[in-house]
Design a protein around this motif. Structure first.
Motif, PDB file in Angstrom:
ATOM      1  N   GLU A 166       0.815  -1.217   0.000  1.00  0.00           N
ATOM      2  CA  GLU A 166       0.000   0.000   0.000  1.00  0.00           C
ATOM      3  C   GLU A 166       0.847   1.266   0.000  1.00  0.00           C
ATOM      4  O   GLU A 166       0.465   2.276  -0.606  1.00  0.00           O
ATOM      5  N   ILE A 167       1.999   1.222   0.680  1.00  0.00           N
ATOM      6  CA  ILE A 167       2.860   2.410   0.716  1.00  0.00           C
ATOM      7  C   ILE A 167       3.398   2.708  -0.678  1.00  0.00           C
ATOM      8  O   ILE A 167       3.371   3.854  -1.146  1.00  0.00           O
ATOM      9  N   PHE A 168       3.879   1.682  -1.371  1.00  0.00           N
ATOM     10  CA  PHE A 168       4.373   1.878  -2.733  1.00  0.00           C
ATOM     11  C   PHE A 168       3.265   2.413  -3.627  1.00  0.00           C
ATOM     12  O   PHE A 168       3.486   3.337  -4.427  1.00  0.00           O
ATOM     13  N   GLY A 169       2.062   1.851  -3.505  1.00  0.00           N
ATOM     14  CA  GLY A 169       0.940   2.316  -4.312  1.00  0.00           C
ATOM     15  C   GLY A 169       0.649   3.783  -4.077  1.00  0.00           C
ATOM     16  O   GLY A 169       0.404   4.549  -5.025  1.00  0.00           O
ATOM     17  N   LYS A 170       0.677   4.205  -2.817  1.00  0.00           N
ATOM     18  CA  LYS A 170       0.406   5.609  -2.498  1.00  0.00           C
ATOM     19  C   LYS A 170       1.491   6.520  -3.055  1.00  0.00           C
ATOM     20  O   LYS A 170       1.199   7.567  -3.646  1.00  0.00           O
ATOM     21  N   ILE A 171       2.747   6.112  -2.902  1.00  0.00           N
ATOM     22  CA  ILE A 171       3.856   6.940  -3.360  1.00  0.00           C
ATOM     23  C   ILE A 171       3.812   7.121  -4.872  1.00  0.00           C
ATOM     24  O   ILE A 171       3.918   8.237  -5.385  1.00  0.00           O
ATOM     25  N   VAL A 172       3.657   6.031  -5.596  1.00  0.00           N
ATOM     26  CA  VAL A 172       3.760   6.113  -7.052  1.00  0.00           C
ATOM     27  C   VAL A 172       2.558   6.832  -7.668  1.00  0.00           C
ATOM     28  O   VAL A 172       2.702   7.614  -8.609  1.00  0.00           O
ATOM     29  N   THR A 173       1.353   6.617  -7.144  1.00  0.00           N
ATOM     30  CA  THR A 173       0.169   7.240  -7.741  1.00  0.00           C
ATOM     31  C   THR A 173       0.061   8.726  -7.403  1.00  0.00           C
ATOM     32  O   THR A 173      -0.492   9.505  -8.171  1.00  0.00           O
ATOM     33  N   ARG A 174       0.600   9.133  -6.254  1.00  0.00           N
ATOM     34  CA  ARG A 174       0.516  10.540  -5.866  1.00  0.00           C
ATOM     35  C   ARG A 174       1.615  11.407  -6.456  1.00  0.00           C
ATOM     36  O   ARG A 174       1.453  12.621  -6.583  1.00  0.00           O
ATOM     37  N   SER A 175       2.722  10.786  -6.804  1.00  0.00           N
ATOM     38  CA  SER A 175       3.917  11.583  -7.087  1.00  0.00           C
ATOM     39  C   SER A 175       4.321  11.664  -8.553  1.00  0.00           C
ATOM     40  O   SER A 175       5.168  12.493  -8.906  1.00  0.00           O
ATOM     41  N   PHE A 176       3.763  10.837  -9.412  1.00  0.00           N
ATOM     42  CA  PHE A 176       4.213  10.824 -10.801  1.00  0.00           C
ATOM     43  C   PHE A 176       3.038  11.096 -11.733  1.00  0.00           C
ATOM     44  O   PHE A 176       2.101  10.306 -11.821  1.00  0.00           O
ATOM     45  N   LYS A 177       3.115  12.234 -12.394  1.00  0.00           N
ATOM     46  CA  LYS A 177       2.055  12.673 -13.305  1.00  0.00           C
ATOM     47  C   LYS A 177       2.653  12.945 -14.681  1.00  0.00           C
ATOM     48  O   LYS A 177       3.872  13.069 -14.841  1.00  0.00           O
ATOM     49  N   GLU A 178       1.777  13.058 -15.667  1.00  0.00           N
ATOM     50  CA  GLU A 178       2.237  13.383 -17.013  1.00  0.00           C
ATOM     51  C   GLU A 178       2.928  14.741 -17.042  1.00  0.00           C
ATOM     52  O   GLU A 178       3.802  15.004 -17.878  1.00  0.00           O
ATOM     53  N   THR A 179       2.533  15.629 -16.120  1.00  0.00           N
ATOM     54  CA  THR A 179       3.099  16.979 -16.090  1.00  0.00           C
ATOM     55  C   THR A 179       4.402  17.066 -15.294  1.00  0.00           C
ATOM     56  O   THR A 179       5.032  18.113 -15.239  1.00  0.00           O
ATOM     57  N   THR A 180       4.812  15.962 -14.650  1.00  0.00           N
ATOM     58  CA  THR A 180       6.060  15.977 -13.881  1.00  0.00           C
ATOM     59  C   THR A 180       7.236  16.210 -14.821  1.00  0.00           C
ATOM     60  O   THR A 180       7.398  15.496 -15.810  1.00  0.00           O
ATOM     61  N   PRO A 181       8.075  17.235 -14.556  1.00  0.00           N
ATOM     62  CA  PRO A 181       9.202  17.540 -15.459  1.00  0.00           C
ATOM     63  C   PRO A 181      10.170  16.363 -15.566  1.00  0.00           C
ATOM     64  O   PRO A 181      10.397  15.642 -14.598  1.00  0.00           O
ATOM     65  N   ARG A 182      10.732  16.199 -16.737  1.00  0.00           N
ATOM     66  CA  ARG A 182      11.729  15.151 -16.923  1.00  0.00           C
ATOM     67  C   ARG A 182      12.999  15.524 -16.168  1.00  0.00           C
ATOM     68  O   ARG A 182      13.379  16.692 -16.111  1.00  0.00           O
ATOM     69  N   PRO A 183      13.681  14.563 -15.572  1.00  0.00           N
ATOM     70  CA  PRO A 183      14.900  14.872 -14.818  1.00  0.00           C
ATOM     71  C   PRO A 183      16.029  15.329 -15.724  1.00  0.00           C
ATOM     72  O   PRO A 183      16.204  14.823 -16.839  1.00  0.00           O
ATOM     73  N   THR A 184      16.794  16.305 -15.256  1.00  0.00           N
ATOM     74  CA  THR A 184      17.970  16.790 -15.974  1.00  0.00           C
ATOM     75  C   THR A 184      19.136  16.880 -14.993  1.00  0.00           C
ATOM     76  O   THR A 184      18.940  17.042 -13.784  1.00  0.00           O
TER      77      THR A 184
END
Length: 322
Positions: free
Chosen positions: A295-313
């Motif tokens: 459940e913790i992994f599910g919460k972290i991944v669904t809350r934190s990664f969106k299509e609008t999240t900037p690509r890492p540089t």
């Protein structure tokens, strides 16, 4: 013992397993699950090695399904191999090499070989399906394990995983963080119990574990997390460091050489701690310990990664290793 069955069928493979069991006394008693590994031909042996090692803690039947990535009807066939005894750890290993159209229905290839009344775990050590839970193998599994670090675009994969997450999904990028999370939790359980005011996470630009740790710390501590990204990690040493900012002084864990990190705390001597990058065996063993949804992994991944999240540089050069 290794038995090769060239150009065979699943029915013949199943009969051969029964025959080996009757002749040699190799039984499936005590097997707690069926582990289905979907990979390509090159990935067969590394996956079997990790699974065999993990089977000593989790006795299981291992089914490796590999194909030649072609759809040719002309060369369609199924080659199988059965490994038992010393060649299979504490498991039975069934390797299925599917050629051409023989690989078109993965579910039918493994269904007849599953242990009865035992949970099924699916693992994709290399390229993973777009939505694991909807894939042919994922549909029959209670736990589905992927590895974002093995994908062509780890950042895009995490975003895709967030959009398609189904309870039972897990990823080695998260499992590799367990030692880091344990160390950070232990540190914060010690006095002084100052509030964390901010966090810095440093790591390779291509490491999905960096993003997941930053997301976990941000949600758990309720603070802003600043990401410092170093160049791509060709040596696969993973995370470089974490800094927790507090009024009483900053706490830092810095890993400048493989396997060893330096812990820096206010009013305490600097000391070294063991923080090796986890092997496939270690990650697999941990994921097989719990078959219920993380459940913790599910919460972290669904809350934190969106299509609008900037690509890492890249934002910083890598520090020299000792």
């Amino acid at each position: 013992m290794i038995v090769d069955l060239p150009n065979t069928t699943i029915s013949k493979v199943s009969k051969q397993i029964i025959q080996i069991r009757e002749q040699g006394g190799v039984v499936a008693l005590g097997r707690v699950l069926t582990l289905v590994i979907e990979t390509d031909f090159e990935g067969i042996e590394p996956a079997i090695k990790a699974a065999n090692d993990a089977s000593r803690e989790h006795p299981c039947r291992i089914i490796v399904l590999a194909d030649d990535n072609s759809n040719s009807a002309q060369n369609a066939k199924l080659d199988a191999q059965i490994r038992v005894g010393g060649d299979a750890g504490a498991s039975e290993v069934i390797v299925l090499r599917a050629f051409g159209e023989a690989a078109s229905d993965p579910e039918s290839l493994v269904t007849g070989l599953l242990l009865p009344d035992a949970p099924v775990v699916a693992w994709w050590p290399d390229e993973a399906p777009a939505k694991a839970a909807d894939s042919a193998i994922g549909r029959i599994a209670t736990r589905r394990i992927t590895d974002a670090a093995s994908q062509k675009d780890p950042h895009a994969f995490l975003t895709q995983l967030a959009n398609t997450y189904t309870p039972g999904d897990s990823d080695f990028a998260w499992t590799r963080l367990t030692p880091w999370r344990e160390q950070l939790a232990t540190i914060l359980d010690q006095p002084p119990y100052d509030k964390v005011l901010g966090v810095e996470v440093t790591g390779p630009v291509d490491s999905p574990s960096v993003d997941l740790l930053a997301a976990w710390l941000g949600i758990q501590l309720g603070v802003e997390v600043h990401l410092i990204r170093t160049p791509a990690d060709d040596q696969k040493h993973g995370l470089v460091g974490v800094k927790l900012k507090r009024a009483s002084g900053d706490i830092e864990i810095v890993r400048n050489e493989p396997g060893v990190a330096t812990l820096i705390q206010p009013s305490q001597p600097t000391r070294e701690i063991s923080l090796p990058r986890r092997s496939l065996r270690d990650c697999l063993m941990e994921d097989l310990r719990r078959l219920d949804p993380d459940e913790i992994f599910g919460k972290i991944v669904t809350r934190s990664f969106k299509e609008t999240t900037p690509r890492p540089t890249v934002t910083a050069e890598r520090k020299a290793t000792n």
